[in-house]
Design a protein around this motif. Structure first.
Motif, PDB file in Angstrom:
ATOM      1  N   PHE A   1     -11.832  37.996   5.010  1.00 48.45           N
ATOM      2  CA  PHE A   1     -12.395  38.188   6.346  1.00 48.45           C
ATOM      3  C   PHE A   1     -11.434  39.089   7.125  1.00 48.45           C
ATOM      4  N   ARG A   2     -11.935  40.217   7.587  1.00 46.32           N
ATOM      5  CA  ARG A   2     -11.102  41.216   8.258  1.00 46.32           C
ATOM      6  C   ARG A   2     -10.657  40.726   9.633  1.00 46.32           C
ATOM      7  N   LEU A   3      -9.342  40.660   9.857  1.00 47.36           N
ATOM      8  CA  LEU A   3      -8.794  40.358  11.172  1.00 47.36           C
ATOM      9  C   LEU A   3      -8.383  41.633  11.899  1.00 47.36           C
ATOM     10  N   SER A   4      -7.903  42.619  11.129  1.00 51.84           N
ATOM     11  CA  SER A   4      -7.531  43.924  11.681  1.00 51.84           C
ATOM     12  C   SER A   4      -7.501  44.897  10.524  1.00 51.84           C
ATOM     13  N   ASP A   5      -7.116  46.152  10.796  1.00 47.30           N
ATOM     14  CA  ASP A   5      -7.032  47.139   9.723  1.00 47.30           C
ATOM     15  C   ASP A   5      -6.017  46.740   8.660  1.00 47.30           C
ATOM     16  N   CYS A   6      -5.011  45.982   9.038  1.00 49.21           N
ATOM     17  CA  CYS A   6      -3.915  45.671   8.114  1.00 49.21           C
ATOM     18  C   CYS A   6      -3.812  44.208   7.717  1.00 49.21           C
ATOM     19  N   VAL A   7      -4.585  43.313   8.309  1.00 50.49           N
ATOM     20  CA  VAL A   7      -4.471  41.880   8.023  1.00 50.49           C
ATOM     21  C   VAL A   7      -5.851  41.298   7.711  1.00 50.49           C
ATOM     22  N   LEU A   8      -5.940  40.550   6.591  1.00 51.81           N
ATOM     23  CA  LEU A   8      -7.172  39.886   6.176  1.00 51.81           C
ATOM     24  C   LEU A   8      -6.885  38.404   5.959  1.00 51.81           C
ATOM     25  N   LEU A   9      -7.857  37.562   6.297  1.00 51.18           N
ATOM     26  CA  LEU A   9      -7.797  36.132   5.991  1.00 51.18           C
ATOM     27  C   LEU A   9      -8.728  35.880   4.820  1.00 51.18           C
ATOM     28  N   GLY A  10      -8.219  35.220   3.752  1.00 50.48           N
ATOM     29  CA  GLY A  10      -9.033  35.062   2.558  1.00 50.48           C
ATOM     30  C   GLY A  10      -9.015  33.679   1.962  1.00 50.48           C
ATOM     31  N   VAL A  11     -10.074  33.368   1.220  1.00 44.32           N
ATOM     32  CA  VAL A  11     -10.150  32.154   0.400  1.00 44.32           C
ATOM     33  C   VAL A  11     -10.510  32.589  -1.017  1.00 44.32           C
ATOM     34  N   GLU A  12     -10.033  31.827  -1.993  1.00 46.79           N
ATOM     35  CA  GLU A  12     -10.201  32.234  -3.392  1.00 46.79           C
ATOM     36  C   GLU A  12     -10.277  31.010  -4.290  1.00 46.79           C
ATOM     37  N   VAL A  13     -11.110  31.088  -5.320  1.00 47.56           N
ATOM     38  CA  VAL A  13     -11.132  30.083  -6.381  1.00 47.56           C
ATOM     39  C   VAL A  13     -10.910  30.804  -7.706  1.00 47.56           C
ATOM     40  N   ASN A  14     -10.129  30.197  -8.600  1.00 47.57           N
ATOM     41  CA  ASN A  14      -9.897  30.824  -9.895  1.00 47.57           C
ATOM     42  C   ASN A  14      -9.670  29.769 -10.949  1.00 47.57           C
ATOM     43  N   THR A  15      -9.760  30.178 -12.189  1.00 45.29           N
ATOM     44  CA  THR A  15      -9.527  29.270 -13.300  1.00 45.29           C
ATOM     45  C   THR A  15      -8.599  29.917 -14.313  1.00 45.29           C
ATOM     46  N   ASN A  16      -7.703  29.108 -14.885  1.00 43.87           N
ATOM     47  CA  ASN A  16      -6.836  29.532 -15.979  1.00 43.87           C
ATOM     48  C   ASN A  16      -7.265  28.811 -17.252  1.00 43.87           C
ATOM     49  N   MET A  17      -7.476  29.569 -18.305  1.00 39.17           N
ATOM     50  CA  MET A  17      -7.848  28.994 -19.606  1.00 39.17           C
ATOM     51  C   MET A  17      -6.606  28.988 -20.494  1.00 39.17           C
ATOM     52  N   LEU A  18      -6.107  27.788 -20.816  1.00 43.28           N
ATOM     53  CA  LEU A  18      -4.816  27.620 -21.488  1.00 43.28           C
ATOM     54  C   LEU A  18      -4.976  26.908 -22.820  1.00 43.28           C
ATOM     55  N   SER A  19      -3.903  26.916 -23.592  1.00 39.33           N
ATOM     56  CA  SER A  19      -3.888  26.223 -24.878  1.00 39.33           C
ATOM     57  C   SER A  19      -4.133  24.723 -24.709  1.00 39.33           C
ATOM     58  N   ASP A  20      -4.693  24.103 -25.730  1.00 41.54           N
ATOM     59  CA  ASP A  20      -4.943  22.648 -25.721  1.00 41.54           C
ATOM     60  C   ASP A  20      -3.640  21.855 -25.567  1.00 41.54           C
ATOM     61  N   LYS A  21      -2.507  22.488 -25.814  1.00 42.63           N
ATOM     62  CA  LYS A  21      -1.223  21.787 -25.717  1.00 42.63           C
ATOM     63  C   LYS A  21      -0.701  21.711 -24.284  1.00 42.63           C
ATOM     64  N   TYR A  22      -1.365  22.407 -23.343  1.00 37.05           N
ATOM     65  CA  TYR A  22      -0.816  22.527 -21.993  1.00 37.05           C
ATOM     66  C   TYR A  22      -0.597  21.162 -21.338  1.00 37.05           C
ATOM     67  N   ASN A  23      -1.617  20.266 -21.374  1.00 38.14           N
ATOM     68  CA  ASN A  23      -1.478  18.969 -20.701  1.00 38.14           C
ATOM     69  C   ASN A  23      -0.987  17.859 -21.626  1.00 38.14           C
ATOM     70  N   SER A  24      -0.445  18.244 -22.784  1.00 41.09           N
ATOM     71  CA  SER A  24       0.181  17.322 -23.745  1.00 41.09           C
ATOM     72  C   SER A  24      -0.815  16.452 -24.510  1.00 41.09           C
ATOM     73  N   LYS A  25      -2.094  16.487 -24.146  1.00 38.30           N
ATOM     74  CA  LYS A  25      -3.091  15.660 -24.838  1.00 38.30           C
ATOM     75  C   LYS A  25      -3.889  16.521 -25.805  1.00 38.30           C
ATOM     76  N   LYS A  26      -4.196  15.999 -26.940  1.00 38.66           N
ATOM     77  CA  LYS A  26      -4.944  16.725 -27.960  1.00 38.66           C
ATOM     78  C   LYS A  26      -6.431  16.456 -27.774  1.00 38.66           C
ATOM     79  N   ALA A  27      -7.199  17.554 -27.492  1.00 45.14           N
ATOM     80  CA  ALA A  27      -8.640  17.395 -27.277  1.00 45.14           C
ATOM     81  C   ALA A  27      -9.458  18.330 -28.158  1.00 45.14           C
TER      82      ALA A  27
END
Length: 371
Positions: free
Chosen positions: A174-200
Motif C-alpha cells: 500500500f503506497r504511503l509515498s513515493d519512497c515508502v510502502l506498507l505491505g503484508v505478505e504470506v509465503n511458504t518454505n518447502m523443506l526436507s522431511d528432516k527439518y522438524n525432526s519427525k519422519k513423515a
C-alpha cells in the motif's frame, strides 16, 4: 482446519488485487518507469505444519530484504529471514522449538503492472514471488531431550543442520509515498522431511505471515524527456552594396558618400554545465564565462541573458526551480566579478519545465546568450 488462516490470507490478497486493477492509471501516460533499489523490513508469525494444534505451532518470524526493480513488472529480491520453528509429538502431546536463519533469493512479479498500465501513484500493488533459500537450523535441544526419553523422533538432528528450501509467496503493498510502502505478505518454505525432526515421508511445510515497510531508494518514475530544443543559428544580413554610377563624359558633381553603417556583431552563446545538485561554477567552465565577459567588454551596447535549468529526473519540481535560478545567479555573479555591470545581465530560471538537451546530465546547465 490448519490451513484456514492461510486460505483467508489468500482471499484477502485476491480482493486487494481486484482493487488494484480497478484503480485509474491516469498518471501512467505522463511518466516513465525508473529502475531503483529497495529495502524491506518485516515481522510476523511462522507456522510449521505438524501434528499438533495450530496455535501451539505458531512462532515469531522476521525478515530483512533488499532488491532491485528492473522493470514495472519484474524485480529481484535477496533477504534473510528466521527466528523460531516448532514441532510436536502427538501422544502424549509435547511441543518443542528450535531456531533457524534462512538466506533467500527470489524473483518478484508485480501483478498490477502486469495486467494494467504502469501507474506510480497506484495505492494498492499486489505481487507474487518465487525462489530458493538455504535454511540453517540450530538449537534443537528440546527435540533431542524428547528423543532421549524414548519418543523416537525418526529424523532427529543435533547441533546445526542446513536445508535447501523452495519458496513461493504473495503480498500486497500500500503506497504511503513515493519512497515508502506498507505491505503484508504470506509465503511458504518447502523443506526436507528432516527439518522438524519427525519422519513423515513427505516435505515439511513452513508458512509465514509478515507485515512491514518497504523503502525505495530513488523514485520509481521519471518524466519523459521532451524533444531536444536546438537553438536556431543567428544570421546577420550584410549591408547592401551601393549601386555604382555609370561613368559620364562630362564632369559631374560628386555626391557626398553616406557614412558606412557598422555591422552588428554576431551573438555569442555559452553553455555552463553544473554537477548534480550543485550551483557552483566549476573551474572547467570558467573559460566560457571569461569569453562572455570579453565579448561584452568589446561590445558596450550588448547585454547577456542567463537562463538556468535542472534535469527532470533528479529532485522535486520546487527544488529544481530553485537550483536552476541559483545556477543562473552563479554565472551572473561571475560576470559581475569580471567587470560586467549588473544592468547588462538578465537572469532567469526554468527549473525542469524545459529540457534543452537530450539525456540527463546536460540539462544541469545555464545557457548564456550575449547580443
Amino acid at each position: 482446519m490448519k490451513m484456514k488462516c492461510i486460505l483467508c490470507a489468500a482471499g484477502a490478497l485476491a480482493m486487494c488485487t481486484a482493487t488494484a486493477f480497478a484503480n485509474p492509471a491516469k498518471e501512467s501516460e505522463k511518466t516513465e518507469f525508473n529502475r531503483h533499489w529497495f529495502m524491506q523490513l518485516q515481522g510476523g508469525a511462522s507456522y510449521t505444519l505438524g501434528e499438533g494444534s495450530f496455535g501451539k505451532l505458531v512462532s515469531p518470524a522476521a525478515a530483512l530484504s533488499a532488491g532491485y526493480q528492473f522493470s514495472p513488472v519484474w524485480g529481484l529480491r535477496f533477504g534473510l529471514s528466521g527466528w523460531q520453528s516448532k514441532g510436536a509429538w502427538v501422544s502424549p502431546e509435547n511441543v518443542y522449538q528450535y531456531k533457524y536463519l534462512q538466506g533467500n533469493v527470489e524473483a518478484t512479479l508485480d501483478l498490477a503492472n502486469l495486467f494494467g498500465r504502469f501507474n506510480p501513484v497506484r495505492t494498492v500493488n499486489p505481487y507474487l514471488f518465487a525462489g530458493v533459500g538455504v535454511n540453517g537450523a540450530f538449537d534443537n535441544d528440546e527435540a533431542n531431550a524428547l528423543n532421549d526419553k524414548g519418543y523416537t523422533l525418526g529424523n532427529i538432528w543435533s547441533g546445526s543442520k542446513a536445508f535447501v528450501a523452495g519458496r513461493l509467496g504473495a503480498g500486497v503493498n500500500f503506497r504511503l509515498s513515493d519512497c515508502v510502502l506498507l505491505g503484508v505478505e504470506v509465503n511458504t518454505n518447502m523443506l526436507s522431511d528432516k527439518y522438524n525432526s519427525k519422519k513423515a515421508g513427505n516435505l515439511d511445510w513452513q508458512f509465514n505471515a509478515l507485515a512491514g515497510l518497504t523503502f525505495r531508494f530513488g523514485k520509481n518514475h521519471k518524466k519523459p524527456q521532451p524533444a531536444a530544443v536546438v537553438a536556431a543559428p543567428v544570421q546577420t544580413t550584410p549591408p547592401a552594396e551601393k549601386p555604382r554610377t555609370p561613368a559620364v563624359q562630362e564632369a559631374a558633381p560628386v555626391a557626398a558618400e553616406k557614412p558606412a553603417v557598422a555591422e552588428k556583431p554576431a551573438p555569442l552563446r555559452e553553455d555552463i554545465f553544473f554537477r548534480i545538485g550543485s550551483a557552483q561554477v566549476r573551474d572547467a567552465e570558467k573559460a566560457k564565462i571569461a569569453a562572455l565577459a570579453e565579448y561584452l567588454k568589446a561590445n558596450p551596447d550588448a547585454n547577456v541573458e542567463v537562463t538556468g535549468y535542472a534535469d527532470a529526473v533528479t529532485g522535486s519540481n520546487a527544488f529544481n526551480l530553485k537550483i536552476s535560478r541559483q545556477r543562473a545567479e552563479s554565472v551572473a555573479a561571475a560576470l559581475k566579478a569580471a567587470g560586467i555591470a549588473a544592468g547588462r545581465i538578465r537572469v532567469n530560471g526554468k527549473g525542469d519545465t524545459v529540457q534543452p538537451f537530450p539525456g540527463v546530465e546536460k540539462n544541469r546547465v545555464s545557457i548564456c546568450i550575449a547580443k
